[in-house]
Design a protein around this motif. Structure first.
Motif, PDB file in Angstrom:
ATOM      1  N   ALA A 126       0.837  -1.203   0.000  1.00  0.00           N
ATOM      2  CA  ALA A 126       0.000   0.000   0.000  1.00  0.00           C
ATOM      3  C   ALA A 126       0.871   1.252   0.000  1.00  0.00           C
ATOM      4  O   ALA A 126       0.578   2.220  -0.717  1.00  0.00           O
ATOM      5  N   ILE A 173      -1.358   4.361  -1.411  1.00  0.00           N
ATOM      6  CA  ILE A 173      -2.762   4.257  -0.998  1.00  0.00           C
ATOM      7  C   ILE A 173      -2.821   3.671   0.409  1.00  0.00           C
ATOM      8  O   ILE A 173      -1.835   3.117   0.902  1.00  0.00           O
ATOM      9  N   ARG A 203      -4.002   1.004   3.376  1.00  0.00           N
ATOM     10  CA  ARG A 203      -4.105  -0.458   3.436  1.00  0.00           C
ATOM     11  C   ARG A 203      -5.545  -0.914   3.183  1.00  0.00           C
ATOM     12  O   ARG A 203      -5.781  -1.884   2.459  1.00  0.00           O
ATOM     13  N   THR A 204      -6.507  -0.208   3.764  1.00  0.00           N
ATOM     14  CA  THR A 204      -7.913  -0.560   3.568  1.00  0.00           C
ATOM     15  C   THR A 204      -8.299  -0.442   2.097  1.00  0.00           C
ATOM     16  O   THR A 204      -9.014  -1.296   1.563  1.00  0.00           O
ATOM     17  N   THR A 205      -7.807   0.584   1.431  1.00  0.00           N
ATOM     18  CA  THR A 205      -8.068   0.761   0.001  1.00  0.00           C
ATOM     19  C   THR A 205      -7.455  -0.386  -0.792  1.00  0.00           C
ATOM     20  O   THR A 205      -8.078  -0.907  -1.729  1.00  0.00           O
ATOM     21  N   TYR A 263      -6.917  -3.488   0.260  1.00  0.00           N
ATOM     22  CA  TYR A 263      -7.759  -4.673   0.467  1.00  0.00           C
ATOM     23  C   TYR A 263      -9.020  -4.593  -0.396  1.00  0.00           C
ATOM     24  O   TYR A 263      -9.434  -5.581  -1.005  1.00  0.00           O
ATOM     25  N   ARG A 264      -9.648  -3.419  -0.444  1.00  0.00           N
ATOM     26  CA  ARG A 264     -10.867  -3.251  -1.230  1.00  0.00           C
ATOM     27  C   ARG A 264     -10.599  -3.478  -2.715  1.00  0.00           C
ATOM     28  O   ARG A 264     -11.346  -4.179  -3.396  1.00  0.00           O
ATOM     29  N   LYS A 265      -9.501  -2.919  -3.202  1.00  0.00           N
ATOM     30  CA  LYS A 265      -9.154  -3.089  -4.606  1.00  0.00           C
ATOM     31  C   LYS A 265      -8.795  -4.542  -4.911  1.00  0.00           C
ATOM     32  O   LYS A 265      -9.154  -5.052  -5.976  1.00  0.00           O
TER      33      LYS A 265
END
Length: 83
Positions: free
Chosen positions: A53, A58, A60-62, A64-66
């Motif tokens: 990330a 970006i 980390r949550t973004t 995972y979402r991607k």
């Protein structure tokens, strides 16, 4: 073509690259380039998602979402391209 003996579960890493790429073919150019960037960052970060990330700039949550949206799984992200 390499054959294996014995039984067992077939995993993503066991599939030929051409078959893996076929499942990606429904992605547009933008999605495919994003997918390639994420897979490369994960490989460069040796699977460390927090570091990947950071590489991508970006959160980390973004990431995972991607990864979920682009169907990037744990075995696939560690495979070398063309292997």
């Amino acid at each position: 073509m390499q054959q294996t003996t014995g039984g067992g579960l077939i995993q993503t890493k066991d599939l030929p690259v051409a078959m893996l790429q076929a499942s990606w073919s429904t992605l547009g150019r933008y999605e495919q380039s994003g997918r390639d960037a994420i897979v490369a960052a994960l490989r460069d970060a040796e699977g460390n998602k927090s570091r990947a990330a950071e590489i991508l700039g970006i959160g980390r949550t973004t990431l995972y979402r991607k990864m979920r949206a682009l169907k990037i799984d744990d075995e696939e992200r560690m495979m070398a391209p063309g292997a």
